[in-house]
Design a protein around this motif. Structure first.
Motif, mmCIF file in Angstrom:
data_model
loop_
_atom_site.group_PDB
_atom_site.id
_atom_site.type_symbol
_atom_site.label_atom_id
_atom_site.label_comp_id
_atom_site.label_asym_id
_atom_site.label_seq_id
_atom_site.Cartn_x
_atom_site.Cartn_y
_atom_site.Cartn_z
ATOM 1 N N GLU A 1 0.754 14.998 0.969
ATOM 2 C CA GLU A 1 -0.455 14.390 1.492
ATOM 3 C C GLU A 1 -1.496 14.312 0.380
ATOM 4 O O GLU A 1 -1.737 15.266 -0.333
ATOM 5 C CB GLU A 1 -0.981 15.258 2.643
ATOM 6 C CG GLU A 1 -2.258 14.723 3.215
ATOM 7 C CD GLU A 1 -2.687 15.532 4.445
ATOM 8 O OE1 GLU A 1 -3.497 16.446 4.270
ATOM 9 O OE2 GLU A 1 -2.165 15.229 5.528
ATOM 10 N N LYS A 2 -2.107 13.157 0.236
ATOM 11 C CA LYS A 2 -3.123 12.969 -0.795
ATOM 12 C C LYS A 2 -4.378 13.753 -0.424
ATOM 13 O O LYS A 2 -4.742 13.837 0.729
ATOM 14 C CB LYS A 2 -3.450 11.489 -0.935
ATOM 15 C CG LYS A 2 -2.279 10.685 -1.469
ATOM 16 C CD LYS A 2 -2.668 9.231 -1.557
ATOM 17 C CE LYS A 2 -1.642 8.292 -2.079
ATOM 18 N NZ LYS A 2 -0.378 8.672 -2.437
ATOM 19 N N THR A 3 -5.051 14.321 -1.427
ATOM 20 C CA THR A 3 -6.230 15.124 -1.130
ATOM 21 C C THR A 3 -7.496 14.627 -1.794
ATOM 22 O O THR A 3 -8.552 15.165 -1.563
ATOM 23 C CB THR A 3 -6.003 16.588 -1.560
ATOM 24 O OG1 THR A 3 -5.706 16.611 -2.942
ATOM 25 C CG2 THR A 3 -4.897 17.216 -0.750
ATOM 26 N N ASN A 4 -7.404 13.616 -2.664
ATOM 27 C CA ASN A 4 -8.627 13.061 -3.227
ATOM 28 C C ASN A 4 -8.388 11.630 -3.684
ATOM 29 O O ASN A 4 -7.261 11.189 -3.834
ATOM 30 C CB ASN A 4 -9.170 13.921 -4.370
ATOM 31 C CG ASN A 4 -8.238 13.962 -5.557
ATOM 32 O OD1 ASN A 4 -7.824 12.923 -6.069
ATOM 33 N ND2 ASN A 4 -7.911 15.142 -6.012
ATOM 34 N N PHE A 5 -9.470 10.905 -3.924
ATOM 35 C CA PHE A 5 -9.353 9.503 -4.276
ATOM 36 C C PHE A 5 -8.774 9.285 -5.668
ATOM 37 O O PHE A 5 -8.306 8.207 -5.966
ATOM 38 C CB PHE A 5 -10.700 8.799 -4.126
ATOM 39 C CG PHE A 5 -11.073 8.544 -2.711
ATOM 40 C CD1 PHE A 5 -10.376 7.614 -1.966
ATOM 41 C CD2 PHE A 5 -12.091 9.241 -2.110
ATOM 42 C CE1 PHE A 5 -10.698 7.372 -0.639
ATOM 43 C CE2 PHE A 5 -12.430 9.009 -0.787
ATOM 44 C CZ PHE A 5 -11.728 8.071 -0.051
ATOM 45 N N GLN A 6 -8.807 10.298 -6.531
ATOM 46 C CA GLN A 6 -8.227 10.148 -7.859
ATOM 47 C C GLN A 6 -6.717 9.908 -7.782
ATOM 48 O O GLN A 6 -6.129 9.374 -8.697
ATOM 49 C CB GLN A 6 -8.516 11.377 -8.720
ATOM 50 C CG GLN A 6 -9.982 11.607 -9.011
ATOM 51 C CD GLN A 6 -10.700 10.429 -9.642
ATOM 52 O OE1 GLN A 6 -11.613 9.916 -9.053
ATOM 53 N NE2 GLN A 6 -10.308 9.998 -10.797
ATOM 54 N N SER A 7 -6.087 10.313 -6.672
ATOM 55 C CA SER A 7 -4.651 10.143 -6.528
ATOM 56 C C SER A 7 -4.276 8.764 -5.992
ATOM 57 O O SER A 7 -3.106 8.433 -5.906
ATOM 58 C CB SER A 7 -4.084 11.236 -5.619
ATOM 59 O OG SER A 7 -4.644 11.119 -4.325
ATOM 60 N N VAL A 8 -5.273 7.936 -5.645
ATOM 61 C CA VAL A 8 -5.006 6.587 -5.144
ATOM 62 C C VAL A 8 -4.837 5.659 -6.341
ATOM 63 O O VAL A 8 -5.715 5.579 -7.189
ATOM 64 C CB VAL A 8 -6.172 6.099 -4.249
ATOM 65 C CG1 VAL A 8 -5.947 4.663 -3.820
ATOM 66 C CG2 VAL A 8 -6.337 7.019 -3.049
ATOM 67 N N PRO A 9 -3.696 4.961 -6.431
ATOM 68 C CA PRO A 9 -3.485 4.059 -7.572
ATOM 69 C C PRO A 9 -4.361 2.805 -7.446
ATOM 70 O O PRO A 9 -4.061 1.909 -6.674
ATOM 71 C CB PRO A 9 -1.997 3.714 -7.482
ATOM 72 C CG PRO A 9 -1.644 3.918 -6.047
ATOM 73 C CD PRO A 9 -2.569 4.973 -5.522
ATOM 74 N N SER A 10 -5.465 2.780 -8.190
ATOM 75 C CA SER A 10 -6.375 1.631 -8.125
ATOM 76 C C SER A 10 -7.314 1.661 -9.323
ATOM 77 O O SER A 10 -7.497 2.695 -9.962
ATOM 78 C CB SER A 10 -7.189 1.657 -6.839
ATOM 79 O OG SER A 10 -8.170 2.664 -6.903
ATOM 80 N N LEU A 11 -7.923 0.523 -9.597
ATOM 81 C CA LEU A 11 -8.921 0.459 -10.670
ATOM 82 C C LEU A 11 -10.155 1.276 -10.317
ATOM 83 O O LEU A 11 -10.745 1.912 -11.182
ATOM 84 C CB LEU A 11 -9.314 -1.001 -10.938
ATOM 85 C CG LEU A 11 -8.238 -1.875 -11.579
ATOM 86 C CD1 LEU A 11 -8.724 -3.321 -11.667
ATOM 87 C CD2 LEU A 11 -7.908 -1.352 -12.964
ATOM 88 N N LEU A 12 -10.551 1.244 -9.048
ATOM 89 C CA LEU A 12 -11.727 2.004 -8.640
ATOM 90 C C LEU A 12 -11.529 3.492 -8.891
ATOM 91 O O LEU A 12 -12.384 4.153 -9.473
ATOM 92 C CB LEU A 12 -12.051 1.742 -7.160
ATOM 93 C CG LEU A 12 -13.260 2.484 -6.597
ATOM 94 C CD1 LEU A 12 -14.514 2.199 -7.413
ATOM 95 C CD2 LEU A 12 -13.470 2.116 -5.145
ATOM 96 N N ALA A 13 -10.394 4.026 -8.475
ATOM 97 C CA ALA A 13 -10.127 5.455 -8.693
ATOM 98 C C ALA A 13 -10.056 5.779 -10.178
ATOM 99 O O ALA A 13 -10.519 6.836 -10.613
ATOM 100 C CB ALA A 13 -8.832 5.857 -8.003
ATOM 101 N N ALA A 14 -9.526 4.875 -10.964
ATOM 102 C CA ALA A 14 -9.384 5.122 -12.403
ATOM 103 C C ALA A 14 -10.719 5.066 -13.140
ATOM 104 O O ALA A 14 -10.842 5.633 -14.227
ATOM 105 C CB ALA A 14 -8.419 4.106 -13.007
ATOM 106 N N THR A 15 -11.714 4.406 -12.562
ATOM 107 C CA THR A 15 -12.989 4.229 -13.274
ATOM 108 C C THR A 15 -14.148 5.001 -12.664
ATOM 109 O O THR A 15 -15.289 4.802 -13.069
ATOM 110 C CB THR A 15 -13.376 2.739 -13.326
ATOM 111 O OG1 THR A 15 -13.569 2.255 -11.992
ATOM 112 C CG2 THR A 15 -12.331 1.907 -14.048
ATOM 113 N N THR A 16 -13.877 5.891 -11.718
ATOM 114 C CA THR A 16 -14.960 6.655 -11.118
ATOM 115 C C THR A 16 -14.957 8.085 -11.623
ATOM 116 O O THR A 16 -13.949 8.593 -12.113
ATOM 117 C CB THR A 16 -14.857 6.671 -9.576
ATOM 118 O OG1 THR A 16 -13.574 7.143 -9.200
ATOM 119 C CG2 THR A 16 -15.095 5.300 -9.000
#
Length: 178
Positions: A1-16
């Motif tokens: 189970e994912k626990t934070n947005f950093q684990s979501v594969p996306s540009l937004l997660a990569a740049t926040t």
């Protein structure tokens, strides 16, 4: 189970920025964006109020985590409705001036207030680097807002409800109401 947005594969997660919660600040000053997930203010207030409420069935209900004895026990504000009606309404019967002062200080996010009312949006905003790029996503519209921002960054709008991290979800108790 994912626990934070950093684990979501996306540009937004990569740049926040990584983590900015309570006393923790491990964000890179070079982060392109600071992501704030905001929620309905009343829902946030209720959640914070119930989060800080002591469990009197515990051996030490007022441990370090539950330092807010005066709000719940001394002032007898066991629900957010009690807090609002008796703590914030002027001339409220059967409530001391001290308890009304405690209620007002808590609601304003004063230093001695409930932990998640002290660490409010203003606290985080004032702690950010000057000229920071702030991205805001509404919790109630998280999938649509995430996909809109992702598209603006040049990514794909493929974020789904199943990808939303669950950090501290718990079953609501009947007493966790207004």
């Amino acid at each position: 189970e994912k626990t934070n947005f950093q684990s979501v594969p996306s540009l937004l997660a990569a740049t926040t920025a990584h983590s900015f919660h309570r006393g923790v600040y491990d964000c890179s000053d070079e982060a392109a964006n600071y992501l704030f997930v905001i929620r309905n203010p009343l829902a946030r207030a209720l959640s914070a109020f119930n989060y800080a409420k002591p469990d009197l069935s515990e051996k030490h209900p007022f441990s370090k985590r539950y330092k807010d004895k005066e709000i719940y026990v001394d002032c007898d504000f066991w629900t957010l409705n009690d807090f609002a009606e008796r703590g914030l309404v002027k001339g409220s019967h059967n409530t001391t001036k001290e308890c009304q002062s405690i209620a007002k200080e808590a609601l304003l996010g004063g230093e001695n207030s409930l932990v998640h009312w002290y660490y409010n949006y203003q606290f985080y905003y004032e702690s950010m680097p000057p000229n920071a790029n702030i991205v805001v996503i509404r919790n109630e519209h998280i999938v649509d807002d995430w996909n809109s921002v992702e598209t603006l960054l040049g990514g794909d709008a493929d974020f789904t409800k199943e990808m939303v991290p669950v950090n501290n979800a718990h079953e609501k108790k009947p007493e966790e109401v207004y």
